[in-house]
Design an enzyme around this catalytic site. Sequence first.
Site, PDB file in Angstrom:
ATOM      1  N   PRO A   2      48.289  45.520  40.707  1.00 19.83           N
ATOM      2  CA  PRO A   2      47.856  46.601  39.705  1.00 19.83           C
ATOM      3  C   PRO A   2      46.340  46.075  38.750  1.00 19.83           C
ATOM      4  CG  PRO A   2      49.700  44.864  39.562  1.00 19.83           C
ATOM      5  CD  PRO A   2      49.470  44.479  40.600  1.00 19.83           C
ATOM      6  N   GLU A   3      45.706  47.567  38.745  1.00 22.63           N
ATOM      7  CA  GLU A   3      44.365  47.340  38.254  1.00 22.63           C
ATOM      8  C   GLU A   3      44.662  47.733  36.173  1.00 22.63           C
ATOM      9  OE1 GLU A   3      41.810  49.299  40.670  1.00 22.63           O
ATOM     10  OE2 GLU A   3      43.684  49.257  42.056  1.00 22.63           O
ATOM     11  N   LYS A  58      43.394  42.615  33.908  1.00 24.47           N
ATOM     12  CA  LYS A  58      43.890  43.075  34.793  1.00 24.47           C
ATOM     13  C   LYS A  58      45.204  42.171  34.250  1.00 24.47           C
ATOM     14  CE  LYS A  58      41.462  44.048  39.086  1.00 24.47           C
ATOM     15  NZ  LYS A  58      41.555  42.954  40.587  1.00 24.47           N
ATOM     16  N   ARG A 111      54.090  35.261  44.060  1.00 25.18           N
ATOM     17  CA  ARG A 111      53.748  34.456  44.498  1.00 25.18           C
ATOM     18  C   ARG A 111      52.538  34.357  44.604  1.00 25.18           C
ATOM     19  NH1 ARG A 111      59.085  33.631  45.645  1.00 25.18           N
ATOM     20  NH2 ARG A 111      59.780  35.423  46.360  1.00 25.18           N
ATOM     21  N   ARG A 151      22.813  42.816  40.066  1.00 26.98           N
ATOM     22  CA  ARG A 151      23.847  43.075  40.667  1.00 26.98           C
ATOM     23  C   ARG A 151      23.028  43.070  42.605  1.00 26.98           C
ATOM     24  NH1 ARG A 151      28.787  40.618  39.534  1.00 26.98           N
ATOM     25  NH2 ARG A 151      28.982  40.801  37.384  1.00 26.98           N
ATOM     26  N   ARG A 260      37.212  44.541  52.463  1.00 28.30           N
ATOM     27  CA  ARG A 260      38.166  44.869  51.827  1.00 28.30           C
ATOM     28  C   ARG A 260      38.146  46.510  51.613  1.00 28.30           C
ATOM     29  NH1 ARG A 260      38.863  44.138  45.914  1.00 28.30           N
ATOM     30  NH2 ARG A 260      37.728  41.640  45.275  1.00 28.30           N
TER      31      ARG A 260
END
Length: 272
Positions: A2-3, A58, A111, A151, A260
């Site tokens: 979930p975002e 989140k 989990r 960044r 990713r």
Amino acid sequence: MPEWPEMETYRKLLNERLCGQIITRVAVNRAKSVNEPEDTFRAALTGRRILFVERKGKQLILHLDDGNRLLLHLMLGGWLAYGAEGPKEDGEFQVILGFAGGENLYFGGLRLGYLHRLSAKQVLEQLKELGPDPFDPRLTPETFYGRLSARRGKLKPALTDQKLVSGIGNCYSDEICFESGIHPETPVPSLDREASDRLFASMRRVLEEAAEYGGYMDRPLTPDDKLTGGFDPRCRVYDREGEPCVRCGTKVVKGEISGRKAFYCPHCQRSG
């Protein structure tokens, strides 16, 4: 996982159902999902009233009437259900909160995720590294560019770094890059102010639309929940490998960037 849109949808739906509710039952079926002994957790929550539900990135924060909080992070695979009965047997949920009205809030798939009872100060400490919310009024195109410019590395990992902006993950980083027309593998230092402004505008458009349609995760909170998951068919590139791009018809590609998975159109999305 979930975002921002999924957690914002949960926040809205839970506030409609939980505000003022008194917790009368606490079941813990997985000790590692909570942060204290089960008996302590159960005793501390029984009789407490939920005041409201807040979201940070989140994560959800359930505010209790004793000043403490329940901090929820669903992580990978976590989900929620609410009602008099759950969609599965009770033993398949890691935590269950029951309320005076007969309904229950079911926490599934924890989990890796957790539900921790914390003080207000502890929550602030735990979340202090989070970047600003995408819709924080203090996050302007100028401040976004400043944060992005600091960044290094590639764009997709930068967008999913919760210290840059909180709430964006795999799905919406791909959708934001597509909306802005920028390749997710673009080196961040190569992005100029114009590209940054496109990303900023795309971020807000994509997340706003996704939240309006209930996010992409198709796990309804209640049996009559018609909102959750409504954005999934509206995803332009995420999980659309091999499908024609909605802009140019080129097949959407699935790649891997810094470990990713990433979905993008090789024709519409160029560096910078």
